[in-house]
Enzyme design. Sequence first.
Site, PDB file in Angstrom:
ATOM      1  CG  ASP A   1      18.683   2.298  31.907  1.00 43.24           C
ATOM      2  OD1 ASP A   1      17.749   1.808  31.262  1.00 43.24           O
ATOM      3  OD2 ASP A   1      19.148   1.775  32.934  1.00 43.24           O
TER       4      ASP A   1
ATOM      5  CB  CYS B   1      24.818   1.504  30.142  1.00 39.23           C
ATOM      6  SG  CYS B   1      26.483   2.080  30.458  1.00 39.23           S
TER       7      CYS B   1
ATOM      8  NE  ARG C   1       0.720  -4.159  -0.096  1.00 38.89           N
ATOM      9  CZ  ARG C   1       0.888  -4.870  -1.214  1.00 38.89           C
ATOM     10  NH1 ARG C   1      -0.106  -4.984  -2.086  1.00 38.89           N
ATOM     11  NH2 ARG C   1       2.039  -5.466  -1.467  1.00 38.89           N
TER      12      ARG C   1
ATOM     13  NE  ARG D   1       5.430 -11.544   3.930  1.00 38.57           N
ATOM     14  CZ  ARG D   1       5.711 -10.245   4.090  1.00 38.57           C
ATOM     15  NH1 ARG D   1       6.683  -9.883   4.897  1.00 38.57           N
ATOM     16  NH2 ARG D   1       5.030  -9.311   3.458  1.00 38.57           N
TER      17      ARG D   1
HETATM   18  N1  PLP Z   1       2.763  -4.406   1.686  1.00 38.25           N
HETATM   19  C1  PLP Z   1       3.109  -5.441   2.454  1.00 38.25           C
HETATM   20  C2  PLP Z   1       2.403  -6.752   2.258  1.00 38.25           C
HETATM   21  C3  PLP Z   1       4.114  -5.309   3.413  1.00 38.25           C
HETATM   22  O1  PLP Z   1       4.448  -6.358   4.172  1.00 38.25           O
HETATM   23  C4  PLP Z   1       4.755  -4.062   3.552  1.00 38.25           C
HETATM   24  C5  PLP Z   1       5.834  -3.861   4.525  1.00 38.25           C
HETATM   25  O2  PLP Z   1       6.482  -4.695   5.039  1.00 38.25           O
HETATM   26  C6  PLP Z   1       4.363  -2.997   2.737  1.00 38.25           C
HETATM   27  C7  PLP Z   1       3.360  -3.201   1.816  1.00 38.25           C
HETATM   28  C8  PLP Z   1       5.021  -1.655   2.829  1.00 38.25           C
HETATM   29  O3  PLP Z   1       6.347  -1.756   2.400  1.00 38.25           O
HETATM   30  P1  PLP Z   1       7.276  -0.482   2.366  1.00 38.25           P
HETATM   31  O4  PLP Z   1       7.423  -0.032   3.767  1.00 38.25           O
HETATM   32  O5  PLP Z   1       8.564  -0.986   1.815  1.00 38.25           O
HETATM   33  O6  PLP Z   1       6.591   0.521   1.512  1.00 38.25           O
END
Ligand code: PLP
Length: 372
Positions: A316, A314, A223, A140
């Site tokens: 809604d 549908c 993260r 990516r």
């Molecule tokens: N870090 C990056 C670069 C992400 O793109 C994402 C989610 O897409 C995450 C962390 C968090 O991932 P997850 O929701 O699987 O913990």
Amino acid sequence: MVVAWHRPTKAVIHKKAITENVANEVARLPQGKELFAVVKANGYGHGAVETAEAAVAGGASGFCVSNLDEGVELREAGFTQPILILNMVPYDALALAVAHDLSVTAGTREWLQAAAAILEESKLEMPLSIHLKADTGMGRIGFCTPEEVKEAAAFIRESRVLEWEGLFTHFSTADQSDDTYWNLQKERFMEVLKKLSELPRYVHVSNSATALWHDETIGNMIRYGVAMYGLNPSGHALPEVYPLQPALELVSELIQVKKLPAGEGIGYGETYITPEAEWIGTIPIGYADGWLRKMQGFSLLVEGNYCETIGRVCMDQLMIRLPQEFPVGTKVTLIGKNADKEITMQDVADQLGTIHYEVACGLGQRIPREYQ
Ligand code: PLP
């Protein structure tokens, strides 16, 4: 965008579940390792600001978002914690990033150099905080070799307008039981680390799945995304390390209940014809809410009874077959617990042939979010 407050369909978000999921993860982290809550895409459909509040209560010390506007939303809500935009922002948005003290990802030399040149010309006082992204196998965004990362770090060090705050990568298979590719990505990231004579404030590699299933991992920040919302990142593949508490319930009510004789068509295209006299309930939710037509055949919960969605969903409304007459206004659970039964976000994902991430993010903006 209008939120449909005046109909009985709503998503109920349990902030306490988010707080506890975060607290459980923070408790497992080694001393000094931080958790940034990933609240992009409106907190995976749960609401970014409210999710961020719940995550802070559980011990999150920063946030990750996917674009500048999501970062600004958090700043305008009053959050002062570090916020990382997990993407390169357009050049014309750099000043806004600086003004709101948002950290930005850099994944190419071209972007970094152009950003520096633009900031040099501006009169902004603060440097822009940069996290360098190493692409170790996701394909990516990101620098593809350790040399490129080293060069980028050196460029930032020389720059007056940039500050090196972070270095990270992202694993593509952390939610799978086979860790061969995960190990390859890890090795590649270790090569990046070896090339560098100094490291920035934050080094981070873990999404939820890496944090949960790869304890040996590197860095001083994680993260944490989907697991915070109480969803197993692997779907069915790997067992939860600790019980994750789902934060979102989707509920509605029966708005009409009628007994139809045998031979009546239900919904567009007459795809269901009552085989005998049946009680039919109508519910005010449809594909315009992200509850897609593929949900035909899926059973919802009414008073602890699984009731099949019959006929096409549908825009809604949808119809379900009831085992008996129920009063108008009876609660219908589309996701969550009802009496002794439960429908999970994973069940919905299985019906749609997708992942729960997509279900959560796809719940329409017109569904009100109620916070408890
Ligand atoms: N870090 C990056 C670069 C992400 O793109 C994402 C989610 O897409 C995450 C962390 C968090 O991932 P997850 O929701 O699987 O913990």
